[in-house]
Design a protein around this motif. Structure first.
Motif, PDB file in Angstrom:
ATOM      1  N   LEU A  93      30.481  10.452 -11.301  1.00 14.03           N
ATOM      2  CA  LEU A  93      31.541  10.137 -10.345  1.00 14.03           C
ATOM      3  C   LEU A  93      31.961   8.682 -10.472  1.00 14.03           C
ATOM      4  N   PHE A  94      31.004   7.781 -10.475  1.00 13.17           N
ATOM      5  CA  PHE A  94      31.317   6.355 -10.576  1.00 13.17           C
ATOM      6  C   PHE A  94      31.971   6.026 -11.915  1.00 13.17           C
ATOM      7  N   SER A  95      31.536   6.679 -12.968  1.00 16.43           N
ATOM      8  CA  SER A  95      32.129   6.448 -14.289  1.00 16.43           C
ATOM      9  C   SER A  95      33.590   6.874 -14.311  1.00 16.43           C
ATOM     10  N   ARG A  96      33.908   8.024 -13.694  1.00 18.66           N
ATOM     11  CA  ARG A  96      35.301   8.484 -13.635  1.00 18.66           C
ATOM     12  C   ARG A  96      36.172   7.521 -12.839  1.00 18.66           C
ATOM     13  N   TYR A 155      41.386   2.932 -12.376  1.00 15.71           N
ATOM     14  CA  TYR A 155      40.736   2.019 -13.301  1.00 15.71           C
ATOM     15  C   TYR A 155      40.343   2.768 -14.574  1.00 15.71           C
ATOM     16  N   ASP A 156      40.175   2.028 -15.650  1.00 12.64           N
ATOM     17  CA  ASP A 156      39.656   2.637 -16.867  1.00 12.64           C
ATOM     18  C   ASP A 156      38.267   3.192 -16.596  1.00 12.64           C
ATOM     19  N   THR A 157      37.957   4.315 -17.214  1.00 12.30           N
ATOM     20  CA  THR A 157      36.633   4.909 -17.022  1.00 12.30           C
ATOM     21  C   THR A 157      35.546   3.980 -17.549  1.00 12.30           C
ATOM     22  N   SER A 158      34.351   4.163 -17.027  1.00 13.91           N
ATOM     23  CA  SER A 158      33.224   3.308 -17.405  1.00 13.91           C
ATOM     24  C   SER A 158      32.048   4.182 -17.814  1.00 13.91           C
ATOM     25  N   ASN A 159      30.904   3.550 -17.962  1.00 13.46           N
ATOM     26  CA  ASN A 159      29.667   4.276 -18.275  1.00 13.46           C
ATOM     27  C   ASN A 159      28.585   3.824 -17.296  1.00 13.46           C
TER      28      ASN A 159
END
Length: 307
Positions: A93-96, A155-159
């Motif tokens: 979820l946070f990455s998305r 925002y751009d996705t993260s990891n």
């Protein structure tokens, strides 16, 4: 707890401006005032989370906020609602949403910090500590003339990844409560309303009305100035509120509510604002307890089912 060496919070590097407001609490590490957020709002390493229902979020929210709601952080594999989601679900979820490991998270709601506290509690369980609750939430933000928008930022996705080790010091499950022997040094605290505690009101999701035997009642909302600011009440008022119920620092406190949301708020008040060291929030709370028909319960009146 992380296996890596902790670095200095990036939050401190955003602005050299002093903290504007210093409430007289045991700790404000996980609390932010609206005045401070207005100063630090534009920082690239701050992620603001609007913890309200999506349809409400879409109408207006703090600029640059992303939206999360309770169902996003629940484990839906149980026959009842409200259980905390696993690490992987929240990491995904946070990455998305583009939340990064180095971000400082500021959470707000429009309900006295009640919903925000649930997310704070979940993140603390998984060892993520760079999180703050906005004191007074959206109500106070509007009062301070904070900027709002209906535009949704992406925002751009993260990891995003949690630390390798959990920190479950604030967590209790069904087995913990079943084996709990109440004595002079242990308290089982119900944070719901009088009607829920007595059994007069049975909220949707519960299998019956009433409360866990040997628990005492203190409605979570008594800790908030709901008539005005929706901020947490002053330290001395909070301390006296709990002292009147025999809740003092040396006691072990186990808190519960309907699904562990309101009791997460009480956990925040007790541990962060008042400095209690032995507090655990029962994740399943009354929804789980009432589902298990073999478990004892007490009921003081005839029950009426409410949504």
């Amino acid at each position: 707890m992380s296996c890596k060496k902790e670095t200095k919070s990036q939050f401190e590097d955003v602005s050299k401006a002093p903290i504007i407001t210093k409430p007289d609490y045991y700790s404000t590490k996980h609390l932010m005032e609206c005045e401070d957020l207005k100063v630090l709002h534009a920082s690239s390493n701050i992620k603001i989370i609007d913890f309200r229902k999506p349809d409400i979020f879409s109408k207006e929210h703090i600029i640059n906020a992303v939206n999360i709601w309770r169902t996003d952080i629940e484990d839906d594999s149980f026959p009842y609602k409200g259980i905390m989601a696993g690490r992987t679900k929240i990491e995904d979820l946070f990455s998305r949403l583009g939340i990064k490991n180095g971000d400082e998270i500021v959470i707000y709601d429009d309900n006295g910090g009640c919903d925000s506290s649930r997310l704070w509690w979940v993140l603390k369980n998984y060892g993520f500590h760079s999180v703050k609750i906005l004191n007074g939430g959206l109500t106070q933000w509007k009062h301070k003339k904070g900027r709002l928008t209906s535009k949704v930022v992406k925002y751009d996705t993260s990891n995003f990844k949690f630390p390798l080790e959990n920190n479950m010091s604030l967590y209790a499950d069904l087995e913990d409560i079943k084996s709990l022997i109440i004595d002079d040094n242990k308290i089982l605290l119900d944070t719901r309303t009088d009607d829920e505690f007595s059994g007069k009101r049975q909220k949707r999701g519960a299998s019956r009305g009433g409360h866990i035997p040997n628990s005492i009642l203190l409605d979570w909302s008594h800790t908030i100035d709901f008539n005005a600011s929706q901020k947490f009440k002053p330290y001395k008022d909070l301390l006296e509120l709990y002292r009147q119920k025999g809740i003092t620092w040396e006691k072990e406190i186990y808190v519960y509510c309907h699904t562990g949301v309101r009791s997460a708020h009480t956990t925040f008040v007790l541990t962060e604002l008042l400095g209690f060291k032995n507090v655990k929030n029962y994740d399943g709370s009354w929804v789980e307890w009432s589902f298990n028909r073999d478990l004892p319960f007490k009921q003081d009146t005839i029950t009426t089912l409410f949504k």
